[in-house]
Structure formats: C-alpha cells, structure tokens
Design a protein around this motif. Structure first.
Motif, PDB file in Angstrom:
ATOM      1  N   ALA A   1    -104.086 100.924  39.797  1.00 15.33           N
ATOM      2  CA  ALA A   1    -104.140 102.396  39.902  1.00 15.33           C
ATOM      3  C   ALA A   1    -105.456 102.935  39.350  1.00 15.33           C
ATOM      4  CB  ALA A   1    -102.958 103.006  39.156  1.00 15.33           C
ATOM      5  N   ALA A   2    -106.004 102.272  38.353  1.00 15.77           N
ATOM      6  CA  ALA A   2    -107.216 102.761  37.686  1.00 15.77           C
ATOM      7  C   ALA A   2    -108.483 102.096  38.207  1.00 15.77           C
ATOM      8  CB  ALA A   2    -107.088 102.520  36.181  1.00 15.77           C
ATOM      9  N   ARG A   3    -108.383 101.289  39.253  1.00 14.33           N
ATOM     10  CA  ARG A   3    -109.581 100.555  39.686  1.00 14.33           C
ATOM     11  C   ARG A   3    -110.657 101.522  40.167  1.00 14.33           C
ATOM     12  NH1 ARG A   3    -106.120 100.630  43.957  1.00 14.33           N
ATOM     13  NH2 ARG A   3    -106.876 100.363  46.089  1.00 14.33           N
ATOM     14  N   PRO A   4    -111.898 101.276  39.796  1.00 11.95           N
ATOM     15  CA  PRO A   4    -112.971 102.213  40.151  1.00 11.95           C
ATOM     16  C   PRO A   4    -113.449 102.018  41.587  1.00 11.95           C
ATOM     17  CG  PRO A   4    -113.864 100.356  38.913  1.00 11.95           C
ATOM     18  CD  PRO A   4    -112.372 100.150  38.988  1.00 11.95           C
ATOM     19  N   GLY A   5    -114.171 102.993  42.081  1.00 12.09           N
ATOM     20  CA  GLY A   5    -114.860 102.868  43.365  1.00 12.09           C
ATOM     21  C   GLY A   5    -113.923 102.810  44.542  1.00 12.09           C
ATOM     22  N   SER A   6    -114.345 102.116  45.570  1.00 14.02           N
ATOM     23  CA  SER A   6    -113.574 102.030  46.809  1.00 14.02           C
ATOM     24  C   SER A   6    -113.262 100.567  47.092  1.00 14.02           C
ATOM     25  CB  SER A   6    -114.362 102.652  47.959  1.00 14.02           C
ATOM     26  OG  SER A   6    -113.587 102.637  49.138  1.00 14.02           O
ATOM     27  N   GLN A   7    -112.383 100.001  46.284  1.00 13.33           N
ATOM     28  CA  GLN A   7    -112.000  98.595  46.408  1.00 13.33           C
ATOM     29  C   GLN A   7    -110.605  98.511  47.020  1.00 13.33           C
ATOM     30  OE1 GLN A   7    -113.595  96.117  42.840  1.00 13.33           O
ATOM     31  NE2 GLN A   7    -113.006  98.066  41.945  1.00 13.33           N
ATOM     32  N   HIS A   8    -110.514  97.884  48.178  1.00 12.08           N
ATOM     33  CA  HIS A   8    -109.237  97.715  48.859  1.00 12.08           C
ATOM     34  C   HIS A   8    -108.587  96.403  48.420  1.00 12.08           C
ATOM     35  CE1 HIS A   8    -110.372 101.010  51.507  1.00 12.08           C
ATOM     36  NE2 HIS A   8    -111.544 100.434  51.657  1.00 12.08           N
ATOM     37  N   VAL A   9    -107.280  96.464  48.211  1.00 12.49           N
ATOM     38  CA  VAL A   9    -106.556  95.296  47.706  1.00 12.49           C
ATOM     39  C   VAL A   9    -105.315  95.072  48.567  1.00 12.49           C
ATOM     40  CG1 VAL A   9    -105.335  94.300  45.721  1.00 12.49           C
ATOM     41  CG2 VAL A   9    -107.357  95.757  45.346  1.00 12.49           C
ATOM     42  N   VAL A  10    -105.111  93.837  49.013  1.00 11.11           N
ATOM     43  CA  VAL A  10    -103.896  93.471  49.735  1.00 11.11           C
ATOM     44  C   VAL A  10    -103.181  92.388  48.943  1.00 11.11           C
ATOM     45  CG1 VAL A  10    -102.904  92.658  51.906  1.00 11.11           C
ATOM     46  CG2 VAL A  10    -105.067  93.912  51.916  1.00 11.11           C
ATOM     47  N   VAL A  11    -101.933  92.639  48.621  1.00  9.77           N
ATOM     48  CA  VAL A  11    -101.100  91.673  47.906  1.00  9.77           C
ATOM     49  C   VAL A  11    -100.074  91.125  48.884  1.00  9.77           C
ATOM     50  CG1 VAL A  11     -99.431  91.350  46.029  1.00  9.77           C
ATOM     51  CG2 VAL A  11    -101.388  92.900  45.716  1.00  9.77           C
ATOM     52  N   THR A  12     -99.912  89.799  48.917  1.00  7.51           N
ATOM     53  CA  THR A  12     -98.915  89.220  49.814  1.00  7.51           C
ATOM     54  C   THR A  12     -97.870  88.432  49.028  1.00  7.51           C
ATOM     55  OG1 THR A  12     -99.866  87.024  50.227  1.00  7.51           O
ATOM     56  CG2 THR A  12    -100.800  88.853  51.474  1.00  7.51           C
ATOM     57  N   GLY A  13     -96.734  88.233  49.668  1.00  3.85           N
ATOM     58  CA  GLY A  13     -95.677  87.391  49.088  1.00  3.85           C
ATOM     59  C   GLY A  13     -94.312  88.056  49.190  1.00  3.85           C
ATOM     60  N   ARG A  14     -93.286  87.228  49.143  1.00  6.71           N
ATOM     61  CA  ARG A  14     -91.919  87.747  49.176  1.00  6.71           C
ATOM     62  C   ARG A  14     -91.589  88.474  47.876  1.00  6.71           C
ATOM     63  NH1 ARG A  14     -87.978  83.320  52.045  1.00  6.71           N
ATOM     64  NH2 ARG A  14     -89.511  82.468  53.486  1.00  6.71           N
ATOM     65  N   ASP A  15     -90.523  89.243  47.925  1.00  5.50           N
ATOM     66  CA  ASP A  15     -89.907  89.802  46.720  1.00  5.50           C
ATOM     67  C   ASP A  15     -90.891  90.596  45.866  1.00  5.50           C
ATOM     68  OD1 ASP A  15     -87.602  88.392  47.507  1.00  5.50           O
ATOM     69  OD2 ASP A  15     -88.235  86.610  46.392  1.00  5.50           O
ATOM     70  N   ALA A  16     -91.691  91.419  46.536  1.00  3.70           N
ATOM     71  CA  ALA A  16     -92.629  92.258  45.784  1.00  3.70           C
ATOM     72  C   ALA A  16     -91.856  93.157  44.826  1.00  3.70           C
ATOM     73  CB  ALA A  16     -93.462  93.097  46.748  1.00  3.70           C
ATOM     74  N   HIS A  17     -92.365  93.331  43.638  1.00  4.56           N
ATOM     75  CA  HIS A  17     -91.692  94.140  42.618  1.00  4.56           C
ATOM     76  C   HIS A  17     -91.657  95.616  43.053  1.00  4.56           C
ATOM     77  CE1 HIS A  17     -90.845  96.041  38.753  1.00  4.56           C
ATOM     78  NE2 HIS A  17     -90.476  94.849  38.315  1.00  4.56           N
ATOM     79  N   PRO A  18     -90.547  96.299  42.814  1.00  6.57           N
ATOM     80  CA  PRO A  18     -90.447  97.714  43.222  1.00  6.57           C
ATOM     81  C   PRO A  18     -91.566  98.589  42.658  1.00  6.57           C
ATOM     82  CG  PRO A  18     -88.299  96.881  42.495  1.00  6.57           C
ATOM     83  CD  PRO A  18     -89.290  95.776  42.252  1.00  6.57           C
ATOM     84  N   ASP A  19     -92.035  98.289  41.461  1.00  2.00           N
ATOM     85  CA  ASP A  19     -93.120  99.097  40.889  1.00  2.00           C
ATOM     86  C   ASP A  19     -94.429  98.892  41.660  1.00  2.00           C
ATOM     87  OD1 ASP A  19     -91.278  99.883  39.035  1.00  2.00           O
ATOM     88  OD2 ASP A  19     -92.152  98.776  37.354  1.00  2.00           O
ATOM     89  N   LEU A  20     -94.628  97.682  42.153  1.00  3.00           N
ATOM     90  CA  LEU A  20     -95.818  97.431  42.977  1.00  3.00           C
ATOM     91  C   LEU A  20     -95.697  98.170  44.305  1.00  3.00           C
ATOM     92  CD1 LEU A  20     -98.510  95.841  43.278  1.00  3.00           C
ATOM     93  CD2 LEU A  20     -97.170  94.076  44.450  1.00  3.00           C
ATOM     94  N   LEU A  21     -94.510  98.127  44.891  1.00  8.20           N
ATOM     95  CA  LEU A  21     -94.284  98.844  46.161  1.00  8.20           C
ATOM     96  C   LEU A  21     -94.493 100.339  45.975  1.00  8.20           C
ATOM     97  CD1 LEU A  21     -91.142  96.975  47.563  1.00  8.20           C
ATOM     98  CD2 LEU A  21     -93.560  96.580  48.091  1.00  8.20           C
ATOM     99  N   ALA A  22     -94.017 100.847  44.836  1.00  5.66           N
ATOM    100  CA  ALA A  22     -94.159 102.289  44.575  1.00  5.66           C
ATOM    101  C   ALA A  22     -95.629 102.671  44.436  1.00  5.66           C
ATOM    102  CB  ALA A  22     -93.382 102.665  43.308  1.00  5.66           C
ATOM    103  N   ALA A  23     -96.427 101.755  43.902  1.00  2.00           N
ATOM    104  CA  ALA A  23     -97.851 102.040  43.690  1.00  2.00           C
ATOM    105  C   ALA A  23     -98.677 101.869  44.959  1.00  2.00           C
ATOM    106  CB  ALA A  23     -98.396 101.123  42.594  1.00  2.00           C
ATOM    107  N   ALA A  24     -98.126 101.157  45.936  1.00  2.00           N
ATOM    108  CA  ALA A  24     -98.897 100.815  47.132  1.00  2.00           C
ATOM    109  C   ALA A  24     -99.036 102.004  48.075  1.00  2.00           C
ATOM    110  CB  ALA A  24     -98.233  99.653  47.863  1.00  2.00           C
ATOM    111  N   ASP A  25    -100.133 102.009  48.826  1.00  2.00           N
ATOM    112  CA  ASP A  25    -100.323 103.019  49.874  1.00  2.00           C
ATOM    113  C   ASP A  25     -99.688 102.568  51.177  1.00  2.00           C
ATOM    114  OD1 ASP A  25    -102.254 104.610  48.270  1.00  2.00           O
ATOM    115  OD2 ASP A  25    -103.393 102.738  48.403  1.00  2.00           O
ATOM    116  N   LEU A  26     -99.686 101.269  51.385  1.00  2.00           N
ATOM    117  CA  LEU A  26     -99.260 100.699  52.663  1.00  2.00           C
ATOM    118  C   LEU A  26     -98.368  99.502  52.363  1.00  2.00           C
ATOM    119  CD1 LEU A  26     -99.605 100.225  55.769  1.00  2.00           C
ATOM    120  CD2 LEU A  26    -101.699  98.996  55.245  1.00  2.00           C
ATOM    121  N   VAL A  27     -97.139  99.560  52.823  1.00  2.00           N
ATOM    122  CA  VAL A  27     -96.215  98.444  52.620  1.00  2.00           C
ATOM    123  C   VAL A  27     -95.662  98.030  53.977  1.00  2.00           C
ATOM    124  CG1 VAL A  27     -94.049  97.662  51.576  1.00  2.00           C
ATOM    125  CG2 VAL A  27     -95.547  99.243  50.318  1.00  2.00           C
ATOM    126  N   THR A  28     -95.811  96.771  54.305  1.00  2.00           N
ATOM    127  CA  THR A  28     -95.204  96.254  55.529  1.00  2.00           C
ATOM    128  C   THR A  28     -94.290  95.105  55.155  1.00  2.00           C
ATOM    129  OG1 THR A  28     -97.185  96.814  56.791  1.00  2.00           O
ATOM    130  CG2 THR A  28     -95.635  95.313  57.833  1.00  2.00           C
TER     131      THR A  28
END
Lengths: 200, 200
Positions: free
Chosen positions: B152-179
């Motif tokens: 949430a606090a990362r500076p600049g314009s850095q895009h991050v994609v996290v993959t894997g099953r069973d993503a934590h609900p807090d991570l999903l809540a923080a995400a802009d894009l969830v598929t």
C-alpha cells in the motif's frame, strides 16, 4: 504446490511418453482478465520448446495485445526457440491482399478459420493461439460443429488454445483443458483507466 | 469485445493521464490453471513498455516455469524492451551466497520478501511478478499485514502481480485487480500427463 500427479492412470495402453505427446485443446473462458494473457504465457513455453507458434487474433482494436505481439515477434525472430507467426483480423489477414476493400467482419472471421483449417491440415505449427475466437462462433460467423470436428480430427501433435467469453458448450465438451477466469475485482469498476503496460 | 470503458468516473480530482499511471496491485488466485501464466503474459506488456521487470519465484521445483523463464530472459537480454531479472527461491536466491547450506523454506521465503521490500523502496523495477507468493503468506512464513502495508505504501508507479491459490482476504482487499482462475476441466483428471510445452 502442484505436483502434476494424475488423479488416476487411464487404461488406454499408452506409455507415459506417449501420453506426454498427446495434443491439447485448451479453452480459456469467463468474464475475468487473463484469458488471452495466459494463452500468450503458454506460447512462451511452446516457443521455449522450439515449436512453431501461430497466433490468430480475432479482434478489431489495433491497440489490443501490442505488448504480447512485440514480445512474441521478438522471440520468434531471435536465435533461440521456435518461430512465431502473428495473424491479425483487425488489419485484414496478412495472407489476403485486398487493400481498400470494405470490411465485413463475418467474412473476415470465416477467412481466418479457413486459414486455420489449412494450417492444421498441413501441420504448419505446433502451438496455436486462437485469440477471441469464441466470438465469431457465438455470432454465427464460424460454424461450431465444423470447429469441433476439425479440431477433433487434427493430425499430429498440434496444441490449440481458444480464448474468449461465452465459449460454446460443444467446444468446452471437446476441450481437454478448460479454465474459467472470473472477475473478482477490477480497477475499472472503481473508475480507473486502462493502463499502458497493464492492459496492453 | 471489451472497450475499456470505466463503469463510472471517480471524483478523485485526477486527470485521465494521471489515472493511467496509477500503480496496480493484481492478484491471480483460484484452483485453476493460468494464474502464473497470465502474470508472465502481463510481463510481456511491461517488457514491451521498456519497464524493468522482476520475477520472484516462490516455488521449489526446478522444472517449473522454465519456458517462461527462458523466454523472458531472452527478451530482457535483447535490444528492445525492458530488462528482466529472475529470482528463484528453488535454487537459493541469487543475492544470497551460501552454497551447501541447509535449506529452510520459511527462512528462504522471508529472505525473498525482504529483498522485495528493498526493491520496492528503491524502485528497482516497474513490474513485479511475485509468483506463488500466496503460499508463504498462508503458511505464516511471511507476515500478511506487513505485505499489505508495504504494498500500500510503495512509492512511484510500481505494478505488482501476486499469484497462487488461497490468497489471504486482506491481500484481496488491498488489490486493485483480482482474478480467480477456476478449473473447469483438466487433462490430469483423465489421467493424462503433464506435457512439455504445455505445463512447462
């Protein structure tokens, strides 16, 4: 982490080696992101194996997939991996010379499918991405029964990935691998714009 | 075919141009195929934009992603696009010189996350694939609250994609894009083997 273990071993008389060479028909469908993107990711693996890769892009916007296209073209032109051929309906298929002609999307889609049939018969490629190909089927521009029969009878070891929403049930039934991409959350829902490097 | 039109325009005082530069946190989760593959497909777009791309691979098997790795390394080494850095936990992170040491996956995962934090703070890259990173979070090797706060606090314009099953609900809540990738049908269900060019 997945171990790649089959849930049971089939009584098909094939060796593991033979089973590893069975051609795969994959469908990426659903309303979520990543259907085409995952297909292009699969194309990286095919390229890495040295296989000839073909993309048939059944979309209209010239902006779509420019990143994937430039990357796969660069890979195909490099010293390693397999060659890459990229066909775009949106600019008129490259094998059809008809500058200035009126565009008829139904005719263009049918021409694209006709070329795919010729390539499958000739085994021109080993890995095919039929990008957004569900739509011409949905709209009746390409006959679903013909697609299913042609893919079922394709010779050799040619892998095919079809992407797009609303895949026809007959296509899903014929597929070996079906993944549905479901939209859980999308930035455009919050009014954000498509972004360079993310959306294209 | 999608037109990229937002469902509404937010009252955030940003211009379209500014909104196009907002960094994206994407999560690809679910039991289906294509989570990582789609992330590597997104990396093609980032590469095409000339962005520095980093992959942090939180997996153990040396066979995993060899096709994607060789393709992205070839792209990164070529004359066009952005550079590509590929870090693998499975072989011991490259920045840690400790040959022959005992492996502790929990420690290794924490070391991986510590490096990601340093890179985010330094804005070392513009596009990050944190492949299979949901698992170290799930297993308590990496603190979810720390991940969410750092991203949430990362500076600049850095895009991050996290993959894997069973993503934590807090991570999903923080995400802009969830598929969510859902397995509809998989050849291994029919006892078929993983295949070169398809699975790796």
């Amino acid at each position: 982490m997945p171990q790649g273990r089959p849930e049971h071993v089939p009584d098909d008389g094939l060796t593991t080696r033979q089973r590893r060479r069975q051609p795969v028909l994959a469908v990426h469908t659903g309303a979520g992101k990543g259907k085409s993107t995952a297909a292009f990711g699969m194309a990286l693996r095919a390229w890495s194996q040295g296989w000839p890769v073909a993309v048939f892009q059944f979309v209209k916007s010239p902006r779509w997939r420019v990143g994937e296209e430039s990357a796969l073209r660069a890979l195909g032109a490099g010293p390693d991996g397999g060659p890459v051929t990229w066909h775009k309906m949106g600019e008129g298929w490259s094998w059809i010379q008809r500058p200035g002609a009126e565009r008829d999307h139904a005719v263009e889609a049918a021409e694209g499918w006709a070329q795919i049939k010729r390539d499958l018969a000739a085994q021109s490629y080993r890995f095919y991405v039929l990008d957004e190909f569900t739509y011409p089927m949905k709209w009746g521009w390409v006959d679903v029964a013909d697609v299913v029969a042609t893919l079922a009878a394709r010779p050799g070891s040619q892998h095919v990935v079809v992407t797009g929403r609303d895949a026809h049930p007959d296509l899903l039934a014929a597929a070996d691998l079906v993944t549905e991409m479901t939209k859980v959350k999308h930035p455009m829902d919050a009014g954000r714009k498509g972004q360079a490097g993310i959306e294209w």
